[in-house]
Design a protein around this motif. Structure first.
Motif, mmCIF file in Angstrom:
data_model
loop_
_atom_site.group_PDB
_atom_site.id
_atom_site.type_symbol
_atom_site.label_atom_id
_atom_site.label_comp_id
_atom_site.label_asym_id
_atom_site.label_seq_id
_atom_site.Cartn_x
_atom_site.Cartn_y
_atom_site.Cartn_z
ATOM 1 N N PRO A 106 0.809 -1.245 0.029
ATOM 2 C CA PRO A 106 -0.094 -0.021 0.074
ATOM 3 C C PRO A 106 0.883 1.013 0.028
ATOM 4 O O PRO A 106 1.847 1.053 0.814
ATOM 5 C CB PRO A 106 -0.767 -0.218 1.213
ATOM 6 C CG PRO A 106 -0.873 -1.603 1.670
ATOM 7 C CD PRO A 106 0.632 -2.002 1.206
ATOM 8 N N ALA A 107 0.420 2.182 -0.769
ATOM 9 C CA ALA A 107 1.224 3.596 -1.037
ATOM 10 C C ALA A 107 1.240 4.177 0.167
ATOM 11 O O ALA A 107 0.450 4.371 1.108
ATOM 12 C CB ALA A 107 0.851 4.154 -2.322
ATOM 13 N N PHE A 108 2.320 5.284 0.216
ATOM 14 C CA PHE A 108 2.258 6.553 1.319
ATOM 15 C C PHE A 108 0.864 6.954 1.413
ATOM 16 O O PHE A 108 0.236 7.366 0.295
ATOM 17 C CB PHE A 108 3.380 7.503 0.920
ATOM 18 C CG PHE A 108 3.296 8.546 1.667
ATOM 19 C CD1 PHE A 108 3.627 8.528 2.976
ATOM 20 C CD2 PHE A 108 3.189 9.672 1.128
ATOM 21 C CE1 PHE A 108 3.533 9.667 3.687
ATOM 22 C CE2 PHE A 108 3.424 10.913 1.664
ATOM 23 C CZ PHE A 108 3.432 10.909 2.953
ATOM 24 N N ALA A 109 0.386 7.096 2.437
ATOM 25 C CA ALA A 109 -0.963 7.766 2.667
ATOM 26 C C ALA A 109 -1.069 8.911 3.505
ATOM 27 O O ALA A 109 -1.250 8.668 4.922
ATOM 28 C CB ALA A 109 -1.903 6.615 3.164
ATOM 29 N N PRO A 110 -0.587 10.023 3.066
ATOM 30 C CA PRO A 110 -0.514 11.306 3.942
ATOM 31 C C PRO A 110 -2.054 11.475 4.360
ATOM 32 O O PRO A 110 -3.181 11.378 3.805
ATOM 33 C CB PRO A 110 -0.087 12.317 2.835
ATOM 34 C CG PRO A 110 -0.636 11.826 1.649
ATOM 35 C CD PRO A 110 -0.521 10.348 1.727
ATOM 36 N N PRO A 111 -2.329 12.433 5.516
ATOM 37 C CA PRO A 111 -3.397 12.882 5.915
ATOM 38 C C PRO A 111 -4.288 13.509 4.829
ATOM 39 O O PRO A 111 -3.732 14.222 3.910
ATOM 40 C CB PRO A 111 -2.929 14.017 6.960
ATOM 41 C CG PRO A 111 -1.822 13.566 7.569
ATOM 42 C CD PRO A 111 -1.067 13.113 6.264
ATOM 43 N N LYS A 112 -5.439 13.418 4.794
ATOM 44 C CA LYS A 112 -6.392 13.987 3.488
ATOM 45 C C LYS A 112 -6.381 15.226 3.318
ATOM 46 O O LYS A 112 -6.574 15.838 2.269
ATOM 47 C CB LYS A 112 -7.795 13.258 3.626
ATOM 48 C CG LYS A 112 -7.801 11.851 3.537
ATOM 49 C CD LYS A 112 -9.134 11.207 2.816
ATOM 50 C CE LYS A 112 -9.035 10.055 2.034
ATOM 51 N NZ LYS A 112 -8.180 8.828 2.744
ATOM 52 N N ASP A 113 -6.400 15.856 4.691
ATOM 53 C CA ASP A 113 -6.347 17.328 4.369
ATOM 54 C C ASP A 113 -5.189 18.108 4.260
ATOM 55 O O ASP A 113 -5.098 19.492 4.198
ATOM 56 C CB ASP A 113 -7.126 18.060 5.889
ATOM 57 C CG ASP A 113 -6.169 17.459 7.271
ATOM 58 O OD1 ASP A 113 -5.278 16.298 6.754
ATOM 59 O OD2 ASP A 113 -6.179 18.029 8.179
ATOM 60 N N LEU A 114 -4.032 17.480 3.835
ATOM 61 C CA LEU A 114 -2.751 18.230 3.466
ATOM 62 C C LEU A 114 -2.559 18.115 2.082
ATOM 63 O O LEU A 114 -3.030 16.929 1.621
ATOM 64 C CB LEU A 114 -1.629 17.564 4.299
ATOM 65 C CG LEU A 114 -1.329 17.837 5.582
ATOM 66 C CD1 LEU A 114 -0.052 16.981 6.413
ATOM 67 C CD2 LEU A 114 -1.332 19.316 5.773
ATOM 68 N N GLU A 115 -2.366 18.983 1.477
ATOM 69 C CA GLU A 115 -2.004 19.091 0.055
ATOM 70 C C GLU A 115 -0.551 18.818 -0.027
ATOM 71 O O GLU A 115 0.236 19.267 0.588
ATOM 72 C CB GLU A 115 -2.195 20.574 -0.471
ATOM 73 C CG GLU A 115 -3.774 20.806 -0.698
ATOM 74 C CD GLU A 115 -4.597 20.104 -1.335
ATOM 75 O OE1 GLU A 115 -4.154 19.483 -2.485
ATOM 76 O OE2 GLU A 115 -5.800 19.920 -1.271
#
Ligand code: SF4
Ligand code: F3S
Ligand code: FES
Length: 249
Positions: free
Chosen positions: A115-124
């Protein structure tokens, strides 16, 4: 003027092949890949070999030299005795396409399964911020040039085709470990995934992967063993483990 040396090179394809003998000129300062290129230029123009940078950075020229997984462009001829035969064969763990070129698709398949890197959704992108200490912790793993020498040498799959579906191999254990250390990765189950999906349990810490890594990444000590320890930790004390993950951010 160089000296003549004895080379044995595996020639063949997926239907079979054999070692072929050559007497070839070698000059001071040359590496094994230089000699293979001379063979192509002077004796056997159809000899297939994969290479790109000739600087130990692209990871293309992986081969086995006198039975040891090495980069052809980083193996100096001066490391062999003058009368020593140099035997060059393709990586053993992957299917041969032709001569020294193997099909390393196995590794790309394993990369896709992770599974790929999953940054927080609210960060661009561009808003990601990391502490220097976190950057440094995973920097070692980012040096990987994807030569797949570690994958090739690992006994779990080297002579065991049957283990390949269940085992991702050391290159992808360091990737999992890198993501596990990443403060912005929102997945909290990297270690469990490594155990359940990547076959971390097959690894019995022989450290052969670490020994062959041309980037000197401490694959076993810095990625595999900590992941194994923490999987055990969590089994006994999930609260401690979760706390550790949260407070590290
Ligand atoms: Fe090559 Fe080392 Fe990366 Fe393995 S971890 S693919 S040996 S650079
Ligand atoms: Fe294989 Fe490295 Fe483990 S060689 S067995 S992954 S320590
Ligand atoms: Fe790029 Fe050898 S040719 S690593």
């Amino acid at each position: 003027m160089g000296t003549k040396r004895h080379f044995r090179v595996w020639r063949g394809d997926d239907t079979g092949g054999s070692l072929q003998d050559f007497q070839v000129e070698v000059n001071e300062g040359e590496v094994v890949l230089d000699v293979i290129h001379r063979l192509q230029a002077t004796q056997t123009p159809d000899l297939a070999v994969r290479w790109n940078c000739k600087a130990g950075k692209c990871g293309s020229c992986s081969m086995e030299i006198n039975g040891k997984p090495r980069l052809g462009c980083m193996t100096r001829m001066s490391t062999f005795a003058d009368n020593e035969t140099v035997t060059v064969t393709p990586l053993r763990t992957f299917p041969v396409i032709r001569d020294l070129v193997t099909n390393v698709n196995f590794n790309y398949q394993k990369a896709r399964e992770l599974p790929a890197f999953a940054p927080p959704k609210d960060l661009e992108p561009g808003e990601y911020r990391m502490q220097q200490v976190d950057v440094e912790r995973s920097q070692e793993f980012r040096k990987c040039i994807e030569c797949f020498l570690c994958q090739n040498v690992c006994h779990v799959i080297r002579d065991h085709e049957e283990n390949k579906p269940a085992f991702s191999g050391p290159r992808f254990f360091i990737r999992a470990s890198e993501l596990d250390m990443h403060p912005l990765d929102t997945r909290t189950d990297r270690k469990e995934l490594a155990q359940a999906e990547q076959g971390l349990g097959y690894c019995n810490i022989t450290k052969c992967c670490t020994e062959v890594c041309p980037e000197h990444i401490k694959i076993t000590d810095n990625a595999i063993i900590p992941m194994k320890e923490r999987v055990v930790d969590r089994r006994y004390d999930p609260v401690t483990w979760l706390g550790r993950k949260i407070f590290r951010r």
